[in-house]
Design an enzyme around this catalytic site. Structure first.
Site, PDB file in Angstrom:
ATOM      1  N   GLU A   1     -28.898 -15.598  -2.313  1.00  0.00           N
ATOM      2  CA  GLU A   1     -29.690 -14.462  -2.759  1.00  0.00           C
ATOM      3  C   GLU A   1     -28.835 -13.253  -3.129  1.00  0.00           C
ATOM      4  OE1 GLU A   1     -32.239 -17.201  -0.479  1.00  0.00           O
ATOM      5  OE2 GLU A   1     -30.357 -16.183   0.038  1.00  0.00           O
TER       6      GLU A   1
ATOM      7  N   LYS B   1       0.846  -1.192   0.000  1.00  0.00           N
ATOM      8  CA  LYS B   1       0.000   0.000   0.000  1.00  0.00           C
ATOM      9  C   LYS B   1       0.886   1.250   0.000  1.00  0.00           C
ATOM     10  CE  LYS B   1      -4.491   0.958   2.109  1.00  0.00           C
ATOM     11  NZ  LYS B   1      -5.430   0.440   3.127  1.00  0.00           N
TER      12      LYS B   1
END
Length: 614
Positions: free
Chosen positions: A355, A238
């Site tokens: 779902e 990072k």
């Protein structure tokens, strides 16, 4: 580009990420810097995209699941010549298309990201459409952060992609070991991610994400891998390239403190422009054929479940429109989506009990030109609320059907009862919420959703209800039907779905006692028919709403909100809804216990008549 050119391009992407966040005074440059080498190689050597024609069906799809790395994405667009420097400088400002997390306000962004764990599931939907339907010869590239690999939705997607052999899908995991508040779960253990993905049937490549030659080889390997999706698991740092922030905790989501010094350390500004390769030509003309729609017809007086009408109308839509696709959460026999599967198996997608993946796949499919209908039990759609919320942010057009709604499902008990679904869907920006009370109405409303924009919800019932409308009756979106009316009306009963029949029975019983009751079928809960409600309030002064749903956010609230624009409100608004915790009983017993059956409605009106109705 060769190795040296790619290295320079990566540095340019880092510099531009630093300076755009510095100009805005906010953003995530360090999360962008870790993935710069990966995206430089992708942009220059592998992405196939026509920025002048973002609707080209052959365009590759690039999803920044780690949407907070938007400085990197916008820097890529700048390098490709899609953005100019002036607009680039508007990042995160009022009215700018360059939002803090990407949205389709930019024509090259297919779906909104930023709620982590959604990019891969949406990418699976895009790749599924390409593999099964054959109209889109694109590759799908998903850039993911390592923190979001903890989300369960990622693993729903990973399993589905492996099971479906989605070899056009490439996941790029930016493993920079640092999350928002500290270390990620697996830090830089690349094989920890690899083992899990391989268990789901993926091909994996573990690389140093700052070695552009290794990145180039990994992308080539992904392109040549057949029958498996590929995950490129890249170890990165990072804030790469700037000592003050590289691989340091506490730097997340903050502009680099001394941007000028950081840019100098990165070698200064560059002005490399990338000629991104054009996509392949798509087969055919890319336009789905349409034929006349022939909806099912039901006879007045018959008893038909609205879920049956949904399935039959959906099948008819499939015959009329080739772009209609259906996604099932392994309950197609109950929702009646299986009717479509029998007629149109190639356009029916089984998502199993997942779902979140079902809704995400629908969002992905609509982004590549299809018209998705996703169906499950109303109760279980709550699992996918965040995906539905983000679908609205994505400007997505999808239809969702929830069956087995309310206490009326009976003996299965409260775990299966959708009692929160209307509130959930009504709260979604730009949504349309519909609840038919009979089969002909259900068929018409399902057909109407095809031409609507945004998230559309159709709520259906398990048990049969009497057919009260003829097959040629029209049901405009935002409308209602007045089923009982006279000049002597003293109260208005408002139902939706199954409770329309409770209201009709109650009105008939009350009429025999000399109490005239108006009955309104409010089949459109959003948008709502404010004019009809206003007229009822003026004529009768007392409105009673009856719903098979919790009182919060459903029919009662929809009616109350119709008077929020300053129009005269009714003297009394009474709400009958499910306030108890149901158990197991028949649907009729459940409605009686909840106080929403015909007898309870009539009793409530009698009480009102004694107290306030003149």
């Amino acid at each position: 580009m060769d190795t040296d050119e790619l290295t320079e391009l990566a540095q340019q992407l880092r510099v531009d990420s630093v300076r755009v966040a510095d100009t805005a005074g906010s953003g995530h440059p360090t999360s962008s810097m870790s993935a710069a080498d990966l995206m430089a190689v992708l942009l220059a050597n592998h992405l196939r995209y026509d920025f002048d024609h973002p609707g080209h069906p052959g365009n590759d799809r690039l999803i920044f699941s780690k949407g907070h790395a938007s400085p990197l994405l916008y820097s890529m667009y700048l390098a490709a010549g899609a953005l100019d420097e002036e607009e680039f400088g508007t990042y995160r400002t009022l009215g700018s298309r360059l939002e803090g997390h990407p949205t389709p306000r930019l024509p090259w962004v297919d779906v909104a990201t930023g709620s982590l764990g959604q990019g891969l599931p949406v990418g699976v939907g895009m790749a599924l459409a390409g593999r099964r339907l054959g109209h889109t010869p694109h590759r799908v590239w998903v850039l993911s952060g390592d923190s979001e690999m903890a989300e369960g939705s990622v693993w729903e997607a990973a399993e589905h992609a492996g099971d479906q052999h989605l070899d056009a899908l490439t996941l790029i995991v930016d493993v920079n070991r640092l999350g928002q508040r500290g270390l990620t779960r697996h830090q830089r253990d690349l094989d920890a991610y690899g083992r899990r993905l391989r268990a789901f049937g993926w091909h994996t490549v573990e690389i140093d994400g700052h070695d552009v030659e290794a990145v180039e080889r990994a992308f080539n390997e992904a392109a040549s891998t057949a029958d498996k999706p590929t995950a490129i698991i890249a170890g990165t740092r990072k804030g790469r390239g700037v000592r003050a922030v590289e691989d340091r905790e506490g730097m997340h989501g903050k502009p680099v403190k001394d941007a000028g010094e950081a840019i100098a350390e990165l070698g200064g500004r560059r002005s490399i422009r990338v000629d991104v390769a054009r996509p392949q030509a798509a087969p055919g003309n890319g336009t789905a054929r349409s034929r006349p729609l022939s909806l099912p017809r039901y006879d007045i007086g018959d008893t038909v479940p609205t879920r049956d009408a949904f399935g039959e109308a959906l099948t008819a839509l499939g015959h009329a429109h080739e772009d209609v696709v259906v996604l099932d959460g392994e309950v197609g026999d109950s929702t009646r989506a299986e009717y479509f599967a029998k007629e149109h198996p190639q356009r029916y997608f089984e998502c199993y009990i997942a779902e979140q993946q079902m809704i995400a796949a629908a969002v992905g499919m609509q982004a590549v030109g299809h018209s998705p209908y996703a169906a499950s039990f109303a109760a279980f759609l709550t699992r996918a609320h965040d995906f539905l919320r983000m679908a609205a942010v994505s400007r997505a057009s999808i239809t969702v059907a929830g069956s087995h709604a309310g206490v009326s499902i009976g003996e299965d008990g409260p775990s299966q009862m959708g009692l929160e679904d209307l509130a959930m869907f009504r709260s979604i920006h730009g949504s349309t919420v519909l609840q038919p009370c009979d089969a002909n109405q259900a068929a018409r409303l399902v057909a109407a959703t095809y031409d609507l924009a945004g998230v559309r919800y159709v709520r259906t019932m398990r048990s049969g209800t009497p057919v009260i409308y003829g097959p040629d009756e029209e049901f405009p979106i935002g409308g209602s039907k007045v089923l009982r009316r006279s000049d002597a009306d003293r109260v208005t009963l408002i139902g939706t779905g199954v409770t329309v029949h409770s209201c009709l029975e109650a009105a008939d019983a009350l009429a025999a006692e000399g109490i005239a009751a108006r009955v309104i079928d409010l089949y459109s809960l959003k948008p709502v028919d404010g004019d009809t409600l206003s007229a009822a309030a003026e004529d009768t002064e007392c409105l009673v709403t009856v719903e098979d749903h919790h009182p919060e956010g459903g029919l009662g609230d929809a009616v109350a909100e119709a008077f929020g624009d300053g129009r005269p409100a009714p003297r009394r608004l009474v709400r009958l809804a499910v306030t108890n915790m149901p158990g197991s009983a028949t649907g009729e017993e459940q409605r009686r216990a909840a106080g929403i059956d015909a007898e309870s409605v009539a009793a409530g009106v009698r009480l009102l008549a004694e107290k306030i109705i003149r």
